[in-house]
Design a protein around this motif. Structure first.
Motif, PDB file in Angstrom:
ATOM      1  N   GLU A 183     -23.764 -19.646   3.281  1.00  0.00           N
ATOM      2  CA  GLU A 183     -23.307 -18.477   4.022  1.00  0.00           C
ATOM      3  C   GLU A 183     -22.075 -17.923   3.321  1.00  0.00           C
ATOM      4  N   VAL A 184     -22.158 -16.702   2.853  1.00  0.00           N
ATOM      5  CA  VAL A 184     -21.013 -16.035   2.219  1.00  0.00           C
ATOM      6  C   VAL A 184     -20.333 -15.180   3.284  1.00  0.00           C
ATOM      7  N   GLU A 185     -19.134 -15.608   3.682  1.00  0.00           N
ATOM      8  CA  GLU A 185     -18.419 -14.909   4.752  1.00  0.00           C
ATOM      9  C   GLU A 185     -17.520 -13.798   4.201  1.00  0.00           C
ATOM     10  N   ARG A 186     -17.005 -13.995   2.985  1.00  0.00           N
ATOM     11  CA  ARG A 186     -16.109 -12.988   2.404  1.00  0.00           C
ATOM     12  C   ARG A 186     -16.077 -13.148   0.897  1.00  0.00           C
ATOM     13  N   LEU A 187     -16.101 -12.034   0.185  1.00  0.00           N
ATOM     14  CA  LEU A 187     -15.991 -12.065  -1.271  1.00  0.00           C
ATOM     15  C   LEU A 187     -14.530 -12.084  -1.691  1.00  0.00           C
ATOM     16  N   ALA A 188     -14.269 -12.667  -2.833  1.00  0.00           N
ATOM     17  CA  ALA A 188     -12.916 -12.652  -3.392  1.00  0.00           C
ATOM     18  C   ALA A 188     -12.615 -11.258  -3.930  1.00  0.00           C
ATOM     19  N   THR A 189     -11.388 -10.800  -3.696  1.00  0.00           N
ATOM     20  CA  THR A 189     -10.963  -9.490  -4.187  1.00  0.00           C
ATOM     21  C   THR A 189      -9.678  -9.635  -4.992  1.00  0.00           C
ATOM     22  N   ALA A 190      -9.411  -8.631  -5.829  1.00  0.00           N
ATOM     23  CA  ALA A 190      -8.187  -8.598  -6.629  1.00  0.00           C
ATOM     24  C   ALA A 190      -7.142  -7.754  -5.917  1.00  0.00           C
ATOM     25  N   GLY A 191      -5.892  -8.187  -5.992  1.00  0.00           N
ATOM     26  CA  GLY A 191      -4.811  -7.441  -5.370  1.00  0.00           C
ATOM     27  C   GLY A 191      -4.421  -6.213  -6.176  1.00  0.00           C
ATOM     28  N   SER A 192      -3.837  -5.231  -5.495  1.00  0.00           N
ATOM     29  CA  SER A 192      -3.376  -4.023  -6.183  1.00  0.00           C
ATOM     30  C   SER A 192      -2.046  -3.583  -5.593  1.00  0.00           C
ATOM     31  N   LEU A 193      -1.289  -2.864  -6.401  1.00  0.00           N
ATOM     32  CA  LEU A 193       0.021  -2.359  -5.969  1.00  0.00           C
ATOM     33  C   LEU A 193       0.273  -1.034  -6.651  1.00  0.00           C
ATOM     34  N   ALA A 194       0.570  -0.021  -5.848  1.00  0.00           N
ATOM     35  CA  ALA A 194       0.955   1.283  -6.382  1.00  0.00           C
ATOM     36  C   ALA A 194       2.416   1.515  -6.050  1.00  0.00           C
ATOM     37  N   SER A 195       3.207   1.848  -7.039  1.00  0.00           N
ATOM     38  CA  SER A 195       4.641   2.061  -6.832  1.00  0.00           C
ATOM     39  C   SER A 195       4.895   3.298  -5.977  1.00  0.00           C
ATOM     40  N   GLY A 196       6.129   3.457  -5.579  1.00  0.00           N
ATOM     41  CA  GLY A 196       6.523   4.689  -4.916  1.00  0.00           C
ATOM     42  C   GLY A 196       6.364   5.864  -5.856  1.00  0.00           C
ATOM     43  N   ARG A 197       6.438   7.066  -5.299  1.00  0.00           N
ATOM     44  CA  ARG A 197       6.182   8.282  -6.063  1.00  0.00           C
ATOM     45  C   ARG A 197       7.339   8.624  -6.983  1.00  0.00           C
ATOM     46  N   LEU A 198       7.014   9.053  -8.190  1.00  0.00           N
ATOM     47  CA  LEU A 198       7.980   9.534  -9.176  1.00  0.00           C
ATOM     48  C   LEU A 198       7.696  11.003  -9.453  1.00  0.00           C
ATOM     49  N   GLU A 199       8.675  11.836  -9.165  1.00  0.00           N
ATOM     50  CA  GLU A 199       8.503  13.262  -9.407  1.00  0.00           C
ATOM     51  C   GLU A 199       9.097  13.612 -10.768  1.00  0.00           C
ATOM     52  N   VAL A 200       8.365  13.190 -11.837  1.00  0.00           N
ATOM     53  CA  VAL A 200       8.810  13.385 -13.210  1.00  0.00           C
ATOM     54  C   VAL A 200       7.616  13.812 -14.053  1.00  0.00           C
ATOM     55  N   GLU A 201       7.896  14.183 -15.294  1.00  0.00           N
ATOM     56  CA  GLU A 201       6.829  14.449 -16.253  1.00  0.00           C
ATOM     57  C   GLU A 201       6.381  13.132 -16.878  1.00  0.00           C
ATOM     58  N   LEU A 202       5.137  13.095 -17.319  1.00  0.00           N
ATOM     59  CA  LEU A 202       4.605  11.838 -17.857  1.00  0.00           C
ATOM     60  C   LEU A 202       5.363  11.372 -19.083  1.00  0.00           C
ATOM     61  N   ASP A 203       5.798  12.303 -19.911  1.00  0.00           N
ATOM     62  CA  ASP A 203       6.479  11.916 -21.149  1.00  0.00           C
ATOM     63  C   ASP A 203       7.991  11.988 -21.036  1.00  0.00           C
ATOM     64  N   GLN A 204       8.499  12.130 -19.810  1.00  0.00           N
ATOM     65  CA  GLN A 204       9.952  12.217 -19.596  1.00  0.00           C
ATOM     66  C   GLN A 204      10.574  10.830 -19.678  1.00  0.00           C
ATOM     67  N   ALA A 205      11.699  10.724 -20.387  1.00  0.00           N
ATOM     68  CA  ALA A 205      12.397   9.437 -20.514  1.00  0.00           C
ATOM     69  C   ALA A 205      12.953   9.031 -19.160  1.00  0.00           C
ATOM     70  N   LEU A 206      12.699   7.783 -18.736  1.00  0.00           N
ATOM     71  CA  LEU A 206      13.145   7.298 -17.431  1.00  0.00           C
ATOM     72  C   LEU A 206      14.322   6.349 -17.524  1.00  0.00           C
ATOM     73  N   THR A 207      14.549   5.760 -18.690  1.00  0.00           N
ATOM     74  CA  THR A 207      15.609   4.754 -18.837  1.00  0.00           C
ATOM     75  C   THR A 207      16.576   5.161 -19.939  1.00  0.00           C
ATOM     76  N   ASP A 208      17.866   4.828 -19.698  1.00  0.00           N
ATOM     77  CA  ASP A 208      18.894   5.090 -20.715  1.00  0.00           C
ATOM     78  C   ASP A 208      19.097   3.900 -21.636  1.00  0.00           C
ATOM     79  N   THR A 209      18.810   2.697 -21.120  1.00  0.00           N
ATOM     80  CA  THR A 209      19.039   1.462 -21.884  1.00  0.00           C
ATOM     81  C   THR A 209      17.823   0.558 -21.763  1.00  0.00           C
ATOM     82  N   ASP A 210      17.816  -0.509 -22.560  1.00  0.00           N
ATOM     83  CA  ASP A 210      16.744  -1.506 -22.429  1.00  0.00           C
ATOM     84  C   ASP A 210      16.786  -2.118 -21.031  1.00  0.00           C
ATOM     85  N   GLN A 211      15.614  -2.279 -20.429  1.00  0.00           N
ATOM     86  CA  GLN A 211      15.534  -2.753 -19.054  1.00  0.00           C
ATOM     87  C   GLN A 211      14.492  -3.856 -18.933  1.00  0.00           C
TER      88      GLN A 211
END
Length: 464
Positions: free
Chosen positions: A98-126
């Motif tokens: 009896e298969v009661e539940r299939l295994a699933t992979a977890g997912s996480l989406a960050s909060g929204r960033l209102e920037v351009e895709l190629d816009q620099a986000l960091t000033d220093t190594d992080q």
């Protein structure tokens, strides 16, 4: 010495044509050798065809000379919730799953960033830290990923995907108002589920807003373990590929629901191997028949008609097939014991009912008959070894091929020697014809001179 192209100029005779006829007549002596060479080449080609048929039969015999073939198990599933495969360690049996539940992979989406895709986000190594596993249990696993100064959202995505063993696949999602960094766990189950991502202090450059991790705009779906039961025994698995729940059996869960699994002897594989053995031997007999055929009406003959090597091969194989093996109590010793008979035309025939009965009820004895307890202990091993001997350098077929190749080599030597002799003879004729042409030319000149002298004498006598 005049060349062949100038022969006949002095004499007016067609010496070039005569020399060509002599050359053609001399080269006619080479034709019997050419025919003999061609005959040997045809034989070698026919031997190659026979060798191919023997190799096919040997491969079929080798398949039966594997004791594990008769120990293999197969699975059958009633229901659509899973698929199954049995290994050598599996045991025959039936299981309600009896298969009661299939295994699933977890997912996480960050909060929204209102920037351009190629816009620099960091000033220093992080540093970006990914967190895995159920936070209510043991300390969650974490992985640190270095992010270079001046990285854009695309660069961060690429850094995650390029990190060996990051445990996630990163992508960028546009929700209509901005971009989110979306992570999907590489493996299923709770312990491998991505649960959070955190950034080192000052991760983002001034002026760039980010709504943060979980609880501040992030969207999380925790991965789940599969849940199933085998004959009422509950089982939890981080993967939908379940191993160890049933010894020697791998379960591949496909959907929720009930299924019945049967593990039984793989009779189909054994039957296919035995049938393939019979078909390969009959194909070998067919090949031999074509190579040794003779049709009286059209007086056509096979390339190996009357060949002693073919007779030797047939005799050796028939002897092994008819001889069988020594069998213990309750075992099989002859092909006829398992439903395979040697017909008058030399081919094998299967009694389907008898063979199926043996395969279903007595695979151990069938294994002993074909595979035995050593590489040549069973009938299949003896046949394979016989083929190896036949095609070896000292065997009937190997020796026949070597003999034909040696004859071709000797005939080529004779051909070259005779060709050189013919060329020398033609060269001698050419010299003699040149001398004849010169002699006749000289005689013609003398004749012309004498004729002129007689003409002058007659004219002088006429005036007197």
């Amino acid at each position: 010495m005049a060349s062949i192209s100038s022969l006949g100029i002095g004499s007016g005779l067609d010496l070039n044509g005569l020399l060509d006829q002599l050359n053609e007549a001399e080269r006619g002596k080479l034709k019997p050798i050419e025919r003999q060479i061609e005959t040997q080449k045809v034989k070698i080609s026919a031997y190659g065809e026979l060798k191919g048929a023997l190799s096919g039969f040997q491969a079929a015999a080798d398949a039966l000379n594997d004791a594990s073939l008769f120990q293999s198990l197969s699975t059958s599933v009633a229901g659509t919730s899973l698929e199954a495969a049995a290994g050598r360690d599996a045991a025959i049996g039936q299981y309600a799953i009896e298969v009661e539940r299939l295994a699933t992979a977890g997912s996480l989406a960050s909060g929204r960033l209102e920037v351009e895709l190629d816009q620099a986000l960091t000033d220093t190594d992080q540093t970006l830290t990914l967190h895995f596993g159920n936070a209510t249990g043991e300390s969650p696993q974490s992985i640190d990923i270095d992010i270079a100064a001046g990285s854009s959202l695309e660069d961060i995505r690429d850094a995650i995907n390029g990190h060996d063993g990051s445990g996630v696949t990163a992508s960028i999602v546009n929700d209509g108002e901005g971009y989110r960094l979306a992570l999907m766990s590489s493996e299923t189950g709770e312990s491998a589920s991505i649960t959070d991502m955190t950034f080192s202090d000052g991760f983002f450059a001034d002026g760039i807003g980010f709504s943060g991790a979980e609880g501040a705009g992030a969207i999380t779906q925790v991965g789940q373990d599969a849940m199933l039961s085998v004959n009422g025994i509950p089982i939890v698995s981080a993967s939908n590929q379940v191993e160890g729940a049933i010894q020697g059996v791998t379960l591949s869960l496909t959907e929720e629901g009930s299924s019945t699994l049967k593990v039984e002897q793989d009779t189909r594989a054994v039957r296919e191997a035995v049938t393939g053995f019979v078909e390969a031997y009959n194909a070998l007999k067919s090949t031999i028949g074509e190579l040794t055929a003779f049709t009286g009406d059209t007086e056509t003959a096979g390339d190996l008609l009357g060949d002693s090597a073919v007779r030797s091969i047939e005799g050796r194989l028939r002897s092994v097939l008819a001889g069988g093996i020594e069998a213990g109590e309750g075992g099989f010793s002859m092909l006829s014991d398992i439903g395979i008979t040697l017909k008058l035309d030399g081919t094998l025939e299967i009694d389907e009912q008898r063979l199926d009965e043996v395969i279903v009820n007595d695979q151990d004895a069938l294994s002993a008959f074909f595979a035995g307890d050593s590489s040549t202990g069973g009938l299949a091993g003896q046949l394979s070894e016989t083929v190896t001997q036949l095609v070896g350098s000292n065997g009937a077929l190997g020796g026949a091929i070597s003999g034909a190749e040696s004859r071709i080599e000797n005939l080529n030597d004779r051909y070259l020697s005779m060709e050189q002799s013919i060329e020398a003879t033609i060269a001698r004729y050419r010299t003699q014809f040149g001398q004849l042409d010169g002699l006749i030319a000289q005689m013609n000149q003398t004749s012309d001179y004498l004729f002129q002298q007689f003409e002058m004498m007659n004219a002088q006598l006429g005036r007197n």
